[in-house]
Write a protein that holds these residues in place. Structure first.
Motif, short mmCIF file in Angstrom:
data_model
loop_
_atom_site.label_atom_id
_atom_site.label_comp_id
_atom_site.label_asym_id
_atom_site.label_seq_id
_atom_site.Cartn_x
_atom_site.Cartn_y
_atom_site.Cartn_z
N VAL A 131 58.87 41.50 43.50
CA VAL A 131 58.33 42.34 44.04
C VAL A 131 58.21 42.53 45.50
O VAL A 131 57.96 43.44 46.31
N MET A 132 58.42 41.16 46.12
CA MET A 132 58.32 40.96 47.49
C MET A 132 59.55 41.27 48.06
O MET A 132 59.87 41.14 49.51
N LEU A 133 60.50 41.55 47.37
CA LEU A 133 62.13 41.77 47.97
C LEU A 133 61.97 42.59 49.11
O LEU A 133 62.64 42.44 50.17
N PRO A 134 61.33 43.86 48.97
CA PRO A 134 61.51 45.03 49.99
C PRO A 134 60.78 44.27 51.33
O PRO A 134 61.13 44.64 52.52
N ILE A 135 59.58 43.73 51.19
CA ILE A 135 58.90 43.02 52.31
C ILE A 135 59.72 42.18 52.98
O ILE A 135 59.78 42.04 54.29
N GLU A 136 60.46 41.20 52.20
CA GLU A 136 61.45 40.28 52.49
C GLU A 136 62.62 40.94 53.44
O GLU A 136 62.89 40.54 54.90
N LEU B 112 62.45 43.81 54.77
CA LEU B 112 62.01 44.60 56.23
C LEU B 112 61.47 43.70 57.08
O LEU B 112 61.14 44.14 58.16
N GLY B 113 61.32 42.31 56.67
CA GLY B 113 61.04 41.42 57.61
C GLY B 113 59.47 41.24 58.03
O GLY B 113 59.16 40.94 59.01
N LYS B 114 58.97 41.80 56.97
CA LYS B 114 57.40 41.75 57.27
C LYS B 114 56.87 40.79 56.37
O LYS B 114 57.50 39.86 55.65
N THR B 115 55.52 40.42 56.38
CA THR B 115 54.82 39.68 55.58
C THR B 115 53.71 40.45 54.77
O THR B 115 53.26 41.55 55.12
N ASP B 116 53.57 39.87 53.48
CA ASP B 116 52.48 40.43 52.66
C ASP B 116 50.96 40.06 53.15
O ASP B 116 50.33 39.09 52.39
N LYS B 117 50.60 40.59 54.18
CA LYS B 117 49.21 39.87 54.54
C LYS B 117 48.00 40.21 53.62
O LYS B 117 47.45 39.13 53.66
N ARG C 273 47.56 42.56 44.03
CA ARG C 273 46.72 43.74 43.70
C ARG C 273 47.65 44.50 42.76
O ARG C 273 47.19 45.21 41.86
N LEU C 274 48.97 45.00 43.20
CA LEU C 274 49.83 45.93 42.41
C LEU C 274 50.03 45.32 41.13
O LEU C 274 49.92 46.13 40.38
N LEU C 275 50.16 44.08 41.09
CA LEU C 275 50.64 43.46 39.75
C LEU C 275 49.31 43.46 38.73
O LEU C 275 49.37 43.80 37.48
N THR C 276 48.15 43.47 39.30
CA THR C 276 47.18 43.44 38.67
C THR C 276 46.84 45.07 38.26
O THR C 276 46.65 45.35 36.97
N LEU C 277 47.21 46.04 39.02
CA LEU C 277 46.98 47.40 38.87
C LEU C 277 47.91 47.85 37.71
O LEU C 277 47.50 48.79 36.90
N VAL C 278 49.13 47.22 37.74
CA VAL C 278 49.98 47.55 36.47
C VAL C 278 49.89 46.87 35.25
O VAL C 278 50.78 46.95 34.17
N ARG D 129 57.38 46.86 42.76
CA ARG D 129 58.43 46.42 44.09
C ARG D 129 58.73 47.79 44.82
O ARG D 129 58.69 47.50 46.01
N ALA D 130 58.61 48.98 44.24
CA ALA D 130 58.83 50.25 45.04
C ALA D 130 57.66 50.33 45.57
O ALA D 130 57.60 51.15 46.84
N LEU D 131 56.34 49.79 45.44
CA LEU D 131 55.37 50.34 46.10
C LEU D 131 54.83 49.06 47.15
O LEU D 131 53.88 49.59 47.71
N ILE D 132 55.51 48.40 47.29
CA ILE D 132 54.93 47.00 47.82
C ILE D 132 54.71 47.10 49.39
O ILE D 132 53.90 46.94 50.23
N HIS D 133 55.74 48.12 49.97
CA HIS D 133 55.61 48.27 51.38
C HIS D 133 54.88 49.50 51.74
O HIS D 133 55.13 50.25 52.68
N ASP D 134 54.10 50.07 50.68
CA ASP D 134 53.26 51.35 50.88
C ASP D 134 54.07 52.46 51.23
O ASP D 134 53.74 53.08 52.52
#
Ligand SMILES: Nc1ncnc2c1ncn2[C@@H]1O[C@H](COP(=O)(O)OP(=O)(O)OP(=O)(O)O)[C@@H](O)[C@H]1O
Ligand SMILES: [Mg+2]
Lengths: 274, 240
Positions: free
Chosen positions: A114-119, A121-126, A132-137, A162-167
């Protein structure tokens, strides 16, 4: 063709539909043997912000090609795609994609997938969106499982996270439930609507199931065989949130029937009804 | 178990039928010859071992970057592959004497032969592995504006690992053979040399002993690569 599709599109305001616009786009593929395949010619489509748009059409008519063009992976041969008024010339990192196969990386845990896109994009999952997304699904507690430990449906849920992680602003889904059995498929549709209800964004969704299209969509775009044109755009006027019961309303059947007729009339009925 | 039974059968039939020792020594003869030869066996084994490993590591060091090049560009693929095919079509046994002329009697020509045989499976399998990710996951990465470096680091290299290791498993056993071929052509040390030397003096048990050591080396090296593979990609073979 352009005018015709505009008329069908209820709100019909030229300027208001500026969220995503495909304008006079043509796509010609060069084949291995030096020939050319025309996926579509002078194709026009407008997508509104926060709407759930579903594309149906015969196999090979160019739906996947259109999606790739919308996310900026594939430049149109002629014409252009606009996102909020600016031309899409490179990949839109603020879009999210889901495919028929979950395409999870088998060496990564559910969370790391799930974190792949964040990585990238060089961001962090603050604020711990992943959790939360995994709980949601419904994948709470599966964060450190490996993909091979999940069922097909669970893998696809993970791919949706994974598609939703970077909002993303837009969620692009190419037959996301096509590889699932009928029961899982329906459940996934329900869940997608639930997620979408909580986290409204524009969805562009391709399916081969007309029932699924009617059940999910604000508008169903029916495409003709290649080179694809828009055969018709059907507005689905059921209220949100959609309930199970709507599938048994006569109106639902009418929608399904009329979409099947459009396809049958022009394409000889390639799609299945469920 | 079957292995032990076979050894016993070999030993027994050798004794019962009285096969001459220079024709086919029994397992006990072989062990005896090895013990008698003593300490310099270690030296010969070590020489062949390091020629093998050197050639093998060299093949990895060159094979992996070339696999990346071949994956990366069609033009490079079209120029590199035919060249590699040519080098592979030349029988190494025929090539080894030429290497001897070029590089002399030292370790180097053996390392070169070990390298040449190991190189091919490594580049072919690694290139296959680098191309194995689905177009969709590559599209997903590209849509997120991933750099080529990111695509390789996060997707292509990990995907290639299982293929890379199957290449390595083939390559390591071939490397041992390569080193021995190199020694056959001209050497003063190594297990291959020992085989040649002892057969020329009809010391058949010692020749067999050297072959046993070679086989052991192959098996141990193969097992080592397999163990590293299991540690490096435990997920492999468990996907559905
Ligand atoms: N890379 C390519 N090179 C050449 N032709 C292509 C390529 N990709 C797609 N095509 C052709 O373009 C046409 C449209 O393909 P596309 O995948 O967009 O169809 P689709 O509507 O998504 O089909 P399906 O419903 O089966 O997924 C097809 O005729 C296909 O053969
Ligand atoms: Mg498609």
């Amino acid at each position: 063709m352009h005018g015709e599709s505009n008329k069908k599109w209820g709100k019909g305001l030229q300027g208001a539909g500026e969220f995503i616009r495909v304008v006079n786009a043509s796509k010609v593929y060069q084949t291995q043997d030096g020939g050319e395949v025309e996926a579509f010619t002078n194709f026009n489509l407008e997508i509104e912000e926060d709407e759930f748009l579903v594309l149906v059409g015969p196999s090979g008519c160019g739906k996947s090609t259109l999606l790739k063009m919308i996310v900026g992976l594939l430049p149109p041969t002629r014409g252009a795609v606009y996102f909020q008024g600016t031309e899409v010339l490179s990949p839109r990192t603020d879009f999210g994609m889901v495919f028929q196969e979950a395409t999870l990386l088998p060496w990564r845990s559910v969370r790391d997938n799930v974190m792949l896109p964040i990585e990238i994009l060089g961001k962090t999952d603050k604020d711990y969106r992943a959790g939360r997304l995994l709980t949601l699904v419904g994948l709470h507690g599966f964060e450190s499982r490996m993909p091979y430990e999940l069922s097909g449906g669970m893998q696809q849920r993970c791919a949706i996270c994974r598609a939703l992680i970077h909002d993303p602003r837009v969620l692009v889904m190419d037959e996301p439930f096509g590889a699932l059995d009928a029961m899982t498929r329906e459940e996934m549709g329900r869940e997608l609507l639930r997620i979408w209800q909580q986290n409204r964004k524009t969805v562009v969704f391709v399916t081969h199931s007309i029932r699924e299209a009617v059940w999910l969509a604000d508008r169903v775009v029916v495409m003709t065989p290649r080179p694809a044109k828009i055969a018709d755009i059907i507005e689905i006027e059921f209220e949100r949130p959609r309930t199970e019961k709507m599938q048994f309303l006569p109106k639902f059947g009418e929608y399904v029937q009329s979409i099947s007729d459009i396809i049958a009339g022009r394409a000889g009925g390639v799609l299945c009804k469920d | 178990m079957t292995f032990v039974a076979l050894l016993l059968l070999w030993e027994a039939s050798g004794r019962i039928f009285g096969v001459p020792i220079w024709l086919l020594p029994t397992p006990m003869d072989i062990v005896h010859a090895l013990v008698e030869r003593g300490s310099d066996l270690f030296l010969h084994t070590w020489i062949t071992f390091y020629e093998t490993i050197f050639g093998f590591l060299l093949a990895i060091a060159l094979g992996v970057p070339l696999a990346v090049a071949v994956t990366h560009s069609r033009a490079l693929s079209n120029t590199i592959y035919p060249l590699i095919l040519v080098t592979q079509s030349v029988p190494k046994v025929a090539f080894a004497p030429i290497l001897l002329i070029w590089f002399g009697y030292g370790d180097f020509p053996k390392i070169v032969v070990a390298f040449l045989v190991a190189f091919f499976p490594i580049i072919v399998d690694t290139a296959t592995g680098l191309r194995s990710p689905s177009p969709q996951i590559i599209d997903l990465a590209r849509q997120l504006a991933a750099s080529q470096l990111q695509i390789y680091a996060k997707i292509r290299f990990p995907s290639a690992l299982p293929h890379f290791f199957s290449g390595l498993k083939v390559a390591i056993t071939l490397s041992v053979i390569g080193a021995v071929i190199g020694e056959f052509v001209g050497a003063e040390k190594g297990l291959g040399f020992l085989v040649i030397e002892s057969t020329s003096h009809f010391k058949t048990p010692l020749a067999f002993g050297a072959m046993v050591l070679l086989a052991l080396m192959s098996i141990i090296l193969f097992g080592l690569v397999a163990a590293i593979e299991r540690a490096a990609c435990p997920w492999y073979g468990r996907e559905h």
